[in-house]
Design an enzyme around this catalytic site. Structure first.
Site, PDB file in Angstrom:
ATOM      1  N   CYS A   1      -0.708  -0.986  -7.943  1.00  0.00           N
ATOM      2  CA  CYS A   1       0.598  -0.534  -8.393  1.00  0.00           C
ATOM      3  C   CYS A   1       0.991  -1.314  -9.649  1.00  0.00           C
ATOM      4  CB  CYS A   1       1.634  -0.674  -7.295  1.00  0.00           C
ATOM      5  SG  CYS A   1       2.174  -2.337  -6.994  1.00  0.00           S
TER       6      CYS A   1
ATOM      7  N   GLN B   1      -5.155  -3.914   7.666  1.00  0.00           N
ATOM      8  CA  GLN B   1      -6.100  -4.928   7.178  1.00  0.00           C
ATOM      9  C   GLN B   1      -6.075  -6.204   8.015  1.00  0.00           C
ATOM     10  OE1 GLN B   1      -8.291  -4.142   5.075  1.00  0.00           O
ATOM     11  NE2 GLN B   1      -7.437  -2.427   3.934  1.00  0.00           N
TER      12      GLN B   1
ATOM     13  N   LYS C   1     -11.323   1.332  10.410  1.00  0.00           N
ATOM     14  CA  LYS C   1     -11.486   0.067   9.705  1.00  0.00           C
ATOM     15  C   LYS C   1     -11.950  -1.037  10.657  1.00  0.00           C
ATOM     16  CE  LYS C   1      -7.873   0.795   6.197  1.00  0.00           C
ATOM     17  NZ  LYS C   1      -8.619   1.340   5.070  1.00  0.00           N
TER      18      LYS C   1
ATOM     19  N   ASP D   1       2.336  -2.995   8.830  1.00  0.00           N
ATOM     20  CA  ASP D   1       1.074  -2.292   8.585  1.00  0.00           C
ATOM     21  C   ASP D   1      -0.066  -3.271   8.868  1.00  0.00           C
ATOM     22  OD1 ASP D   1      -1.219  -1.230   7.509  1.00  0.00           O
ATOM     23  OD2 ASP D   1      -0.348  -0.752   5.560  1.00  0.00           O
TER      24      ASP D   1
ATOM     25  N   HIS E   1       0.848  -1.187   0.000  1.00  0.00           N
ATOM     26  CA  HIS E   1       0.000   0.000   0.000  1.00  0.00           C
ATOM     27  C   HIS E   1       0.892   1.248   0.000  1.00  0.00           C
ATOM     28  CE1 HIS E   1      -2.806   3.013   1.604  1.00  0.00           C
ATOM     29  NE2 HIS E   1      -3.776   2.208   1.213  1.00  0.00           N
TER      30      HIS E   1
END
Lengths: 149, 408
Positions: free
Chosen positions: B361, B200, B223, B197, B120
């Site tokens: 990406c 999620q 989230k 990270d 991300h």
């Protein structure tokens, strides 16, 4: 405006046709052309639009890129509609197009096949797709006009 | 066992309609809906607490302080950390930027930062900036054919120059869980730190930062059924103490003088300058209590069940391309054959189904997915099999003709 242009089937057909067989869909990379890369909006369309304007006449418009049906069709239709027009004529067509997209009064006859996009605002988030190529052209017209001053 | 019908009654948003249909919210990887207890906690702050934290000397101020620090304690327990290792930020992006700013100062020319091809932007861009300023290199862990990070591929790129490993616990496009614990152990052997990270993962599975032994972690309240504007930066305490905050100001310094001497407070307070979103932090605490009451293991198991149910049905449709049928979480990335993602998303919108059309990406999409854009349906514990049935029917009908008919 013929009744045919009121028929959703026909209008859908126009969009499909411009999506599957986009007109003027090849960039020249000619240095006499102005160019705009339209990709910074939040939507996922990513197109390049080129145009050649001389003596206040839009001589050519080209585009390429990865885009949805609405962005591809609206840019393809725009390229056919504005090609060969004077800047003055182009302004009138562009104003009418935006009026149509915004649900205001507009002159159907001026917009020709672009009327296929008349109710794109039903999906509010897609208005950006229907105007992305037009915006590129507006910017280049403005650049041309400023250049002339 | 989870009682989803009962749970759904707590989420007022689920009573809404979209384009004349009951809302089917499948964009949970972007943000989640909020239960009443979270909304109540926010309103309760405004109606009954109302004042600033870490400031005044009166009863209300003390109550706000206590509630705010209780939230920190709640978050710490939720991820198995110590209270002093929890910094409240504005979200995952702010946390990751703070880590890159703070730890980036310890990097030198020639050091290497490891990221991956599916990362991300918030995870990789702050480190690109560090790399540019410090003359470091960024290398990417290659993905396997499915788009996963394997331990084997990780080992291939890990070397003595690597000082930072910045990876997502669960990738936001394909929903694969990476082997964090093993990666951290290997990284530490080389003297590198791991920045994970968890945007999620923390909302969907039990995470324990001590067990994983990551050096830093980041995730967002919104989230995980909490308010927007709040996030967490977890860091091992000595690292937090060692780093500098990227913002200075009121609340984070102990004292300063006009000669330029600044004495910062200890972590976590030195990172929390200015008035924080107090109502957001208190709402986040309520969110964590709500999730904990259901149990993260139960949530994870239920989402897996929903995911497998959806994949079983979707894989039978000839007009779909599924990119990650083996995802470890409820992220389903797909396309309708011959329909551009955004055109399909508008059709789903007309059916009351909220999902995301997006690009990824370049490397990932060209090498792995071989497409320019995809649709992403992401599930959460308040979703149901009935909603998936409706979604599957919509997928069947998502022809190019129907996708264009939405405009007429």
């Amino acid at each position: 405006m013929s009744d045919l242009m009121q028929d959703p089937m026909i209008l859908r057909q126009i969009i499909m046709d411009h999506y599957e067989y986009p007109r003027n869909h090849e960039l020249t990379h000619d240095e006499n052309y102005m160019t705009r890369h339209m990709a910074s909006d939040s939507c996922i369309d990513d197109i390049h639009v080129e145009s050649k304007i001389s003596n206040d006449i839009i001589e050519d418009i080209r585009f390429d890129g990865v885009a949805c049906t609405i962005a591809t069709a609206s840019t393809s239709i725009m390229s056919e509609l504005l090609k060969g027009k004077t800047l003055k004529e182009a302004h009138v067509i562009i104003d009418n197009y935006h009026a149509m997209i915004d649900g205001k009064e507009y002159d159907e006859d001026l917009l020709e096949e672009a009327v296929a996009l008349h109710s794109v605002g039903k999906q509010a988030n897609r208005i950006k797709c229907a105007t992305i190529g037009w915006k590129a052209m507006e910017e280049m017209i403005a650049e041309s006009e400023n250049h002339g001053k | 066992m989870m009682n989803v019908e009962k749970i759904r009654k707590d989420f007022k948003m689920l009573e809404n309609t979209m384009q004349g249909h009951d809302l089917i919210y499948f964009d949970n990887a972007a943000t989640s809906l909020k239960p009443k207890s979270v909304v109540d906690a926010v309103v309760n702050y405004y109606e009954h607490l109302g004042v600033n934290c870490h400031r005044g000397d009166y009863d209300l101020s003390f109550q706000v302080d206590s509630a705010y620090e209780n939230a920190r304690k709640g978050v710490a327990e939720f991820i198995g950390a110590e209270e002093k290792e929890i910094v409240f930020t504005s979200g995952t992006s702010a946390s990751l930027n703070q880590i890159a700013y703070g730890y980036g100062k310890f990097l030198n020319q020639g050091d290497v930062i490891l990221s991956c091809e599916a990362e991300h932007a918030s995870s990789v861009l702050p480190w690109m900036k560090v790399a540019e300023e410090k003359g470091c290199g960024i290398q990417y862990v290659p993905l396997d054919d499915e788009g996963r990070i394997t331990l084997e591929n990780f080992k291939k790129v890990l070397n003595d120059q690597v000082k930072v490993i910045a990876l997502a616990h669960v990738t936001n496009v394909l929903g694969y869980e990476i082997p964090v614990k093993e990666i951290c152990a290997l990284a530490h052997e080389k003297g590198a730190v791991c920045v994970i990270d968890m945007a999620q993962s923390a909302p969907h599975m039990k995470v324990n930062v001590k067990d994983l032994d990551c050096d830093f972690a980041a995730f967002s309240s919104h989230k995980m059924i909490g308010p927007t504007g709040v996030g967490v930066l977890y860091g091992k305490y000595d690292l937090l103490q060692k780093m500098e905050p990227f913002m200075l100001g009121g609340g984070s310094n102990a004292r300063f003088d006009m000669c330029g001497n600044i004495l910062l407070k200890d972590a976590p307070y030195k990172y929390e300058t200015g008035t924080p979103p107090i109502e957001g932090v208190l709402g986040f605490h309520a969110a964590i209590q709500y999730l904990s009451e259901i149990g993260m293991e139960n949530i994870h198991a239920y989402e897996k069940e929903l995911h497998d149910y959806a994949i079983e049905k979707l894989s039978k449709l000839d007009n779909l391309i599924l990119y990650n049928p083996h995802a470890d979480t409820g992220i389903i990335t797909f396309n309708v054959k011959d329909v551009f993602a955004q055109d399909a998303a508008s059709y789903f919108n007309t059916q009351g189904i909220a999902l995301r059309a997006g690009q990824h990406c370049a490397k990932l999409l060209i090498d792995k997915l071989k497409t320019s854009a995809t649709l992403r349906a992401s599930l959460y514990f308040y979703n149901t099999k009935e909603e998936i049935d409706t979604f599957v029917e919509a997928c069947k009908n998502a022809t190019i003709e129907n996708c264009l008919n939405v405009f007429f």
